[in-house]
Design an enzyme around this catalytic site. Sequence first.
Site, PDB file in Angstrom:
ATOM      1  N   ASP A   1      36.451  38.708  37.897  1.00  0.00           N
ATOM      2  CA  ASP A   1      37.575  39.805  37.308  1.00  0.00           C
ATOM      3  C   ASP A   1      38.054  39.638  37.039  1.00  0.00           C
ATOM      4  OD1 ASP A   1      35.499  42.000  37.279  1.00  0.00           O
ATOM      5  OD2 ASP A   1      36.262  42.378  38.997  1.00  0.00           O
TER       6      ASP A   1
ATOM      7  N   HIS B   1      42.587  38.104  41.634  1.00  0.00           N
ATOM      8  CA  HIS B   1      42.157  39.674  41.355  1.00  0.00           C
ATOM      9  C   HIS B   1      41.790  40.330  42.863  1.00  0.00           C
ATOM     10  CE1 HIS B   1      39.708  43.018  39.988  1.00  0.00           C
ATOM     11  NE2 HIS B   1      38.628  42.478  40.890  1.00  0.00           N
TER      12      HIS B   1
ATOM     13  N   ASP C   1      31.265  47.460  42.613  1.00  0.00           N
ATOM     14  CA  ASP C   1      31.100  47.364  41.510  1.00  0.00           C
ATOM     15  C   ASP C   1      30.252  45.586  41.279  1.00  0.00           C
ATOM     16  OD1 ASP C   1      33.468  46.516  40.848  1.00  0.00           O
ATOM     17  OD2 ASP C   1      33.614  46.339  38.483  1.00  0.00           O
ATOM     18  N   HIS C   2      30.261  44.725  42.003  1.00  0.00           N
ATOM     19  CA  HIS C   2      30.019  43.320  41.526  1.00  0.00           C
ATOM     20  C   HIS C   2      28.940  43.494  43.147  1.00  0.00           C
ATOM     21  CE1 HIS C   2      32.704  41.813  38.747  1.00  0.00           C
ATOM     22  NE2 HIS C   2      32.908  43.264  38.596  1.00  0.00           N
TER      23      HIS C   2
ATOM     24  N   HIS D   1      34.345  42.814  45.541  1.00  0.00           N
ATOM     25  CA  HIS D   1      34.011  44.779  44.750  1.00  0.00           C
ATOM     26  C   HIS D   1      33.302  45.596  45.005  1.00  0.00           C
ATOM     27  CE1 HIS D   1      38.857  44.151  43.276  1.00  0.00           C
ATOM     28  NE2 HIS D   1      39.193  44.783  44.267  1.00  0.00           N
TER      29      HIS D   1
ATOM     30  N   HIS E   1      33.327  38.045  43.766  1.00  0.00           N
ATOM     31  CA  HIS E   1      34.540  38.661  45.106  1.00  0.00           C
ATOM     32  C   HIS E   1      33.667  40.754  45.548  1.00  0.00           C
ATOM     33  CE1 HIS E   1      34.957  40.782  40.908  1.00  0.00           C
ATOM     34  NE2 HIS E   1      35.857  41.815  41.613  1.00  0.00           N
TER      35      HIS E   1
ATOM     36  N   HIS F   1      33.086  42.519  32.361  1.00  0.00           N
ATOM     37  CA  HIS F   1      33.737  43.815  32.028  1.00  0.00           C
ATOM     38  C   HIS F   1      33.322  43.346  30.321  1.00  0.00           C
ATOM     39  CE1 HIS F   1      33.845  45.642  35.126  1.00  0.00           C
ATOM     40  NE2 HIS F   1      34.218  44.758  36.375  1.00  0.00           N
TER      41      HIS F   1
HETATM   42 ZN   LIG Z   1      36.966  43.582  40.707  1.00  0.00          ZN
END
Ligand SMILES: [Zn+2]
Length: 276
Positions: free
Chosen positions: A149, A126, A69-70, A67, A65, A187
Amino acid sequence: MKSPLEQTPARAACEYVPVPAFEDNYIWVVSDGCNAVAVDPGDAAPVRACLAKRGWRLVAILLTHHHKDHVGGVADLLADAQVPVYGPAGEALGPLDPFVTRVKGGDAVHLDAPALDFTVIDVPGHTRGHIAYFQPADSTGTPHVFCGDTLFACGCGRLFEGTPAQMLASLDALAALPGNTHVHCAHEYTLSNIRFALACDPANAALHDWSREAAALRERGVPTLPTTIAHERAVNPFLRAGDTAVQAALTEALHETVPDRLAAFSLMREWKNRFR
Ligand SMILES: [Zn+2]
Protein backbone atom coordinates in the site's frame (compact mmCIF):
# COMPACT_ATOMS: atom_id res chain seq x y z
CA MET A 1 29.30 -33.16 -11.63
CA LYS A 2 25.72 -32.85 -12.77
CA SER A 3 24.47 -34.79 -15.77
CA PRO A 4 22.97 -32.62 -18.54
CA LEU A 5 19.50 -33.71 -17.45
CA GLU A 6 20.10 -32.48 -13.91
CA GLN A 7 21.35 -29.09 -14.99
CA THR A 8 19.06 -26.16 -14.44
CA PRO A 9 16.76 -25.72 -17.43
CA ALA A 10 16.34 -22.30 -19.03
CA ARG A 11 14.01 -20.28 -16.84
CA ALA A 12 10.55 -19.91 -18.28
CA ALA A 13 8.88 -16.58 -17.63
CA CYS A 14 6.78 -16.56 -14.47
CA GLU A 15 3.14 -15.59 -14.48
CA TYR A 16 2.08 -12.68 -12.25
CA VAL A 17 -1.61 -13.04 -11.45
CA PRO A 18 -3.64 -10.35 -9.65
CA VAL A 19 -6.14 -12.33 -7.59
CA PRO A 20 -9.09 -10.10 -6.62
CA ALA A 21 -10.01 -10.16 -2.92
CA PHE A 22 -12.45 -8.21 -0.73
CA GLU A 23 -13.75 -5.02 -2.40
CA ASP A 24 -10.71 -3.90 -4.32
CA ASN A 25 -7.59 -5.76 -3.11
CA TYR A 26 -5.27 -7.75 -5.34
CA ILE A 27 -3.33 -10.66 -3.90
CA TRP A 28 -0.47 -11.20 -6.37
CA VAL A 29 0.34 -14.83 -7.08
CA VAL A 30 3.60 -15.50 -8.93
CA SER A 31 4.14 -18.92 -10.46
CA ASP A 32 6.53 -20.80 -12.71
CA GLY A 33 3.62 -22.98 -13.84
CA CYS A 34 4.00 -25.36 -10.92
CA ASN A 35 5.10 -23.62 -7.72
CA ALA A 36 3.60 -20.35 -6.57
CA VAL A 37 4.25 -17.47 -4.18
CA ALA A 38 1.44 -15.36 -2.72
CA VAL A 39 2.05 -11.72 -1.83
CA ASP A 40 -0.10 -10.20 0.94
CA PRO A 41 -2.80 -12.89 1.12
CA GLY A 42 -5.43 -11.06 3.15
CA ASP A 43 -7.88 -13.89 2.47
CA ALA A 44 -7.07 -17.57 1.89
CA ALA A 45 -10.14 -18.49 -0.18
CA PRO A 46 -9.33 -16.63 -3.42
CA VAL A 47 -5.71 -17.83 -3.23
CA ARG A 48 -6.82 -21.45 -2.78
CA ALA A 49 -9.20 -21.06 -5.73
CA CYS A 50 -6.46 -19.59 -7.92
CA LEU A 51 -4.05 -22.43 -7.03
CA ALA A 52 -6.67 -25.16 -7.51
CA LYS A 53 -7.83 -23.80 -10.87
CA ARG A 54 -4.29 -23.81 -12.25
CA GLY A 55 -2.88 -26.83 -10.44
CA TRP A 56 -0.25 -24.73 -8.67
CA ARG A 57 1.32 -25.46 -5.29
CA LEU A 58 1.95 -22.69 -2.73
CA VAL A 59 5.63 -22.61 -1.70
CA ALA A 60 6.08 -19.21 -0.01
CA ILE A 61 4.30 -16.10 1.24
CA LEU A 62 5.61 -12.52 1.16
CA LEU A 63 4.12 -9.81 3.40
CA THR A 64 4.62 -6.06 2.97
CA HIS A 65 2.92 -4.76 6.12
CA HIS A 66 0.73 -5.76 9.03
CA HIS A 67 -2.76 -4.66 7.90
CA LYS A 68 -5.40 -7.36 8.12
CA ASP A 69 -6.40 -7.16 4.45
CA HIS A 70 -2.79 -8.15 3.66
CA VAL A 71 -2.10 -10.83 6.28
CA GLY A 72 -5.57 -12.17 7.24
CA GLY A 73 -5.35 -15.31 5.11
CA VAL A 74 -1.88 -16.42 6.16
CA ALA A 75 -2.91 -18.68 9.07
CA ASP A 76 -5.39 -20.58 6.88
CA LEU A 77 -2.84 -21.00 4.09
CA LEU A 78 -0.27 -22.27 6.61
CA ALA A 79 -2.84 -24.82 7.81
CA ASP A 80 -2.91 -26.15 4.21
CA ALA A 81 0.89 -26.24 3.87
CA GLN A 82 3.71 -25.06 6.11
CA VAL A 83 5.53 -22.73 3.74
CA PRO A 84 8.08 -20.03 4.55
CA VAL A 85 6.64 -16.58 5.25
CA TYR A 86 8.71 -13.41 4.85
CA GLY A 87 7.56 -10.19 6.48
CA PRO A 88 8.67 -6.78 7.74
CA ALA A 89 11.25 -6.71 10.53
CA GLY A 90 9.71 -3.58 12.00
CA GLU A 91 6.10 -4.70 12.51
CA ALA A 92 4.31 -6.98 14.97
CA LEU A 93 2.17 -9.63 13.27
CA GLY A 94 0.45 -11.07 16.35
CA PRO A 95 -0.12 -14.84 16.24
CA LEU A 96 1.81 -15.04 12.96
CA ASP A 97 5.02 -13.78 14.58
CA PRO A 98 6.60 -17.22 15.21
CA PHE A 99 6.12 -18.22 11.56
CA VAL A 100 7.61 -15.15 9.91
CA THR A 101 11.19 -14.69 8.71
CA ARG A 102 11.88 -10.99 9.28
CA VAL A 103 13.45 -8.92 6.53
CA LYS A 104 14.40 -5.26 6.19
CA GLY A 105 15.81 -2.84 3.64
CA GLY A 106 18.85 -4.29 1.82
CA ASP A 107 18.08 -7.91 2.71
CA ALA A 108 17.85 -10.51 -0.02
CA VAL A 109 15.05 -13.07 -0.33
CA HIS A 110 15.90 -16.06 -2.52
CA LEU A 111 13.43 -18.71 -3.62
CA ASP A 112 14.49 -21.81 -5.60
CA ALA A 113 11.17 -22.57 -7.29
CA PRO A 114 9.77 -20.42 -8.65
CA ALA A 115 13.31 -19.08 -9.10
CA LEU A 116 12.91 -15.59 -7.67
CA ASP A 117 15.42 -13.20 -6.12
CA PHE A 118 14.19 -10.13 -4.31
CA THR A 119 15.88 -7.18 -2.68
CA VAL A 120 13.91 -5.72 0.20
CA ILE A 121 13.33 -1.96 0.23
CA ASP A 122 12.19 -0.07 3.35
CA VAL A 123 9.18 2.08 2.40
CA PRO A 124 7.74 3.49 5.65
CA GLY A 125 4.82 5.92 5.55
CA HIS A 126 1.57 3.95 5.16
CA THR A 127 2.78 1.89 8.13
CA ARG A 128 5.94 2.32 10.16
CA GLY A 129 7.72 -0.84 9.00
CA HIS A 130 6.28 -1.23 5.48
CA ILE A 131 8.60 -3.01 3.03
CA ALA A 132 8.60 -3.65 -0.72
CA TYR A 133 10.07 -6.61 -2.60
CA PHE A 134 12.08 -5.73 -5.72
CA GLN A 135 12.93 -8.40 -8.27
CA PRO A 136 15.75 -6.89 -10.41
CA ALA A 137 15.04 -9.05 -13.48
CA ASP A 138 12.82 -11.96 -14.42
CA SER A 139 13.89 -14.46 -17.10
CA THR A 140 12.99 -11.91 -19.78
CA GLY A 141 14.95 -9.12 -18.07
CA THR A 142 11.89 -7.29 -16.75
CA PRO A 143 12.12 -6.01 -13.16
CA HIS A 144 9.15 -6.28 -10.80
CA VAL A 145 8.24 -4.66 -7.49
CA PHE A 146 5.60 -5.63 -4.94
CA CYS A 147 4.93 -2.44 -3.03
CA GLY A 148 1.81 -3.20 -0.95
CA ASP A 149 0.00 0.00 0.00
CA THR A 150 2.87 2.42 -0.71
CA LEU A 151 2.64 3.24 -4.42
CA PHE A 152 -0.64 2.84 -6.31
CA ALA A 153 -1.41 3.47 -9.96
CA CYS A 154 -1.75 7.26 -10.04
CA GLY A 155 -1.75 7.45 -6.24
CA CYS A 156 -0.11 6.46 -2.96
CA GLY A 157 -1.17 4.95 0.35
CA ARG A 158 -2.63 6.87 3.25
CA LEU A 159 -0.29 7.91 6.04
CA PHE A 160 -1.51 5.83 8.97
CA GLU A 161 1.76 5.58 10.89
CA GLY A 162 4.37 7.64 9.06
CA THR A 163 5.11 11.24 8.17
CA PRO A 164 4.82 12.92 4.78
CA ALA A 165 8.64 13.17 4.65
CA GLN A 166 8.96 9.41 5.22
CA MET A 167 6.39 8.60 2.55
CA LEU A 168 7.96 10.99 0.06
CA ALA A 169 11.37 9.35 0.63
CA SER A 170 9.77 5.92 0.18
CA LEU A 171 8.12 6.99 -3.08
CA ASP A 172 11.44 8.50 -4.22
CA ALA A 173 13.10 5.11 -3.62
CA LEU A 174 10.46 3.36 -5.73
CA ALA A 175 10.54 6.06 -8.43
CA ALA A 176 14.32 5.51 -8.71
CA LEU A 177 13.82 1.88 -9.83
CA PRO A 178 14.26 1.16 -13.55
CA GLY A 179 11.48 2.67 -15.66
CA ASN A 180 10.42 -0.71 -17.07
CA THR A 181 9.81 -2.15 -13.58
CA HIS A 182 6.35 -3.70 -13.34
CA VAL A 183 4.61 -2.30 -10.27
CA HIS A 184 2.30 -4.78 -8.57
CA CYS A 185 0.10 -2.65 -6.32
CA ALA A 186 -2.26 -4.19 -3.78
CA HIS A 187 -5.48 -2.33 -4.67
CA GLU A 188 -7.53 -1.44 -7.75
CA TYR A 189 -7.86 2.25 -6.88
CA THR A 190 -6.83 3.52 -10.29
CA LEU A 191 -10.00 5.25 -11.53
CA SER A 192 -10.62 7.21 -8.32
CA ASN A 193 -6.90 8.04 -8.14
CA ILE A 194 -7.03 9.38 -11.70
CA ARG A 195 -9.99 11.66 -10.84
CA PHE A 196 -7.87 13.17 -8.08
CA ALA A 197 -4.74 13.28 -10.23
CA LEU A 198 -6.61 15.31 -12.86
CA ALA A 199 -7.36 17.93 -10.19
CA CYS A 200 -3.65 18.15 -9.27
CA ASP A 201 -2.23 17.95 -12.78
CA PRO A 202 -4.96 19.17 -15.15
CA ALA A 203 -2.69 19.95 -18.11
CA ASN A 204 -0.91 16.56 -18.16
CA ALA A 205 -1.67 15.05 -21.58
CA ALA A 206 -0.31 11.59 -20.63
CA LEU A 207 -2.65 11.59 -17.65
CA HIS A 208 -5.67 12.39 -19.83
CA ASP A 209 -4.70 9.53 -22.17
CA TRP A 210 -4.35 7.16 -19.23
CA SER A 211 -7.71 8.29 -17.87
CA ARG A 212 -9.41 7.12 -21.08
CA GLU A 213 -7.40 3.87 -21.28
CA ALA A 214 -7.95 2.94 -17.63
CA ALA A 215 -11.71 3.62 -17.90
CA ALA A 216 -11.88 1.32 -20.95
CA LEU A 217 -9.99 -1.43 -19.08
CA ARG A 218 -12.32 -1.24 -16.07
CA GLU A 219 -15.34 -1.19 -18.35
CA ARG A 220 -14.22 -4.62 -19.56
CA GLY A 221 -13.48 -5.78 -16.00
CA VAL A 222 -9.71 -5.92 -16.69
CA PRO A 223 -7.20 -4.91 -13.96
CA THR A 224 -5.35 -1.64 -14.61
CA LEU A 225 -2.25 -3.26 -13.11
CA PRO A 226 0.60 -3.81 -13.19
CA THR A 227 1.67 -0.29 -13.95
CA THR A 228 5.31 0.65 -14.56
CA ILE A 229 7.66 3.05 -12.80
CA ALA A 230 8.14 5.10 -16.00
CA HIS A 231 4.36 5.45 -16.39
CA GLU A 232 3.95 6.49 -12.75
CA ARG A 233 6.70 9.09 -13.08
CA ALA A 234 4.66 10.57 -15.96
CA VAL A 235 1.14 10.47 -14.52
CA ASN A 236 1.23 10.02 -10.73
CA PRO A 237 0.91 13.42 -9.00
CA PHE A 238 2.55 12.07 -5.82
CA LEU A 239 5.71 11.36 -7.87
CA ARG A 240 5.38 14.78 -9.52
CA ALA A 241 5.25 16.91 -6.35
CA GLY A 242 8.32 18.82 -7.61
CA ASP A 243 6.65 19.72 -10.90
CA THR A 244 5.88 23.44 -11.21
CA ALA A 245 2.57 22.79 -13.00
CA VAL A 246 1.42 20.51 -10.16
CA GLN A 247 2.51 23.05 -7.56
CA ALA A 248 0.67 25.85 -9.41
CA ALA A 249 -2.52 23.74 -9.57
CA LEU A 250 -2.29 23.12 -5.81
CA THR A 251 -1.84 26.82 -5.11
CA GLU A 252 -4.84 27.63 -7.28
CA ALA A 253 -7.13 24.94 -5.83
CA LEU A 254 -6.15 25.16 -2.16
CA HIS A 255 -5.11 28.82 -1.89
CA GLU A 256 -1.92 27.72 -0.14
CA THR A 257 1.67 28.65 -0.84
CA VAL A 258 3.77 25.69 -1.96
CA PRO A 259 7.39 26.40 -1.02
CA ASP A 260 8.83 23.01 -1.98
CA ARG A 261 8.01 19.46 -3.08
CA LEU A 262 7.55 18.17 0.47
CA ALA A 263 4.94 20.87 1.06
CA ALA A 264 3.31 19.98 -2.27
CA PHE A 265 3.28 16.30 -1.33
CA SER A 266 1.82 16.98 2.14
CA LEU A 267 -0.91 19.22 0.72
CA MET A 268 -1.81 16.64 -1.93
CA ARG A 269 -1.92 13.75 0.52
CA GLU A 270 -4.13 15.79 2.86
CA TRP A 271 -6.39 16.92 0.01
CA LYS A 272 -6.75 13.34 -1.25
CA ASN A 273 -8.07 12.25 2.15
CA ARG A 274 -11.10 14.51 1.79
CA PHE A 275 -11.42 14.53 -2.04
CA ARG A 276 -14.76 13.30 -3.38
ZN1 LIG B 1 -2.47 -1.16 4.34
